[in-house]
Design a protein around this motif. Sequence first.
Motif, PDB file in Angstrom:
ATOM      1  N   LEU A  90       0.827  -1.205   0.000  1.00 51.31           N
ATOM      2  CA  LEU A  90       0.000   0.000   0.000  1.00 51.31           C
ATOM      3  C   LEU A  90       0.863   1.257   0.000  1.00 51.31           C
ATOM      4  CD1 LEU A  90      -2.826  -1.021   2.507  1.00 51.31           C
ATOM      5  CD2 LEU A  90      -2.986  -0.844   0.022  1.00 51.31           C
ATOM      6  N   ALA A  94       0.714   4.166  -2.731  1.00 52.88           N
ATOM      7  CA  ALA A  94       0.511   5.561  -2.352  1.00 52.88           C
ATOM      8  C   ALA A  94       1.589   6.454  -2.959  1.00 52.88           C
ATOM      9  CB  ALA A  94       0.510   5.682  -0.820  1.00 52.88           C
ATOM     10  N   ILE A 121      -6.719   3.931   0.667  1.00 48.39           N
ATOM     11  CA  ILE A 121      -5.479   3.360   1.202  1.00 48.39           C
ATOM     12  C   ILE A 121      -5.332   3.710   2.677  1.00 48.39           C
ATOM     13  CG2 ILE A 121      -2.958   3.553   1.086  1.00 48.39           C
ATOM     14  CD1 ILE A 121      -3.213   3.770  -1.950  1.00 48.39           C
TER      15      ILE A 121
END
Length: 322
Positions: A90, A94, A121
């Motif tokens: 994640l 991002a 997220i």
Amino acid sequence: MTTIYRVATAYSYDSTIGRLQRRQAELTEAQDQLSSGKRVRRVSEDPAAAALAEREQARMQRIQSDQRALEAARRNLELAESTLADVGDLYHRAKELIVQGGNGALNASDRATIAQELQGIRERLLALANTQDTLGRPLFMGLGIIGTQGKPFIDTPSVGSTETYGFDDRQVDWEGIAGGPAATETTLPHTMDGQRIFGSTTAPGDDSIWETLDRAIIALNNTALTPSQLSGELGTALGYLDQRLDAVLSARGQLGDWLNRADAMQAALKAREDYHIEQQSELTDLDMVAAISRFQTLQLGYQAGLSAYSQVQRLSLFQYLA
């Protein structure tokens, strides 16, 4: 002077039957030992060996308790490692989105779409940071929980403050206890310090992952920012995100070391358990070769005694005279 003893026939018969019964009891005892495979089944059979065997059994039980605790810690560490792997994925996503959001060719709608995915997220990271083990204990609570909700990270609305990147009206509070239990020669930690991994909302220059994502989300949604301001805010968010990614990689490295230690500890405990099992076996187990030989000898003697007695018991004085 010569003394003559008279032995009655009934006494002779009784004596013979008594000996046959003792032989039968010995044969039954030998058969029971063969069936169980144990030389010592009761304390009365060999008190010293029984006491030593009981001591070995107590030691094995302690080792088995250590093995169960180690296995529970291993499951927690494996779950934590898997969770941090998802967290790392994640983080990388991002970073991609933040870099993409700094593209000057995007319009406000494009940046809002990116901000929306970053919001998703953020929520998923909060759930992962509050992951619990099979007993309901948070994996990343450090040394414990001080809050009433039983979670180390709580997303709460705040009074709100106007930052350079926009209006921030929420924050994720750390309600765990910083630090973590140390590993020993026979035990491993069940939890990790989540504040060290995910960051703090209070330490300057060490924004939490949620503050970092909020910075990017608010900046992307703030249409009043100039391209230069937007680029600066997203660059700052990327810098903090790199710090958090380094923390995750460091934590995964620590987990890998602990899992390697768990393998070594498991092998050592298994070796100790096998040793005590062997010791107990030597104290109580039956020598099967010797026991079978003894059983066959007793069986042969008993059968011979029965055969001889069946011939002798039919004799009497009258039969002899006849």
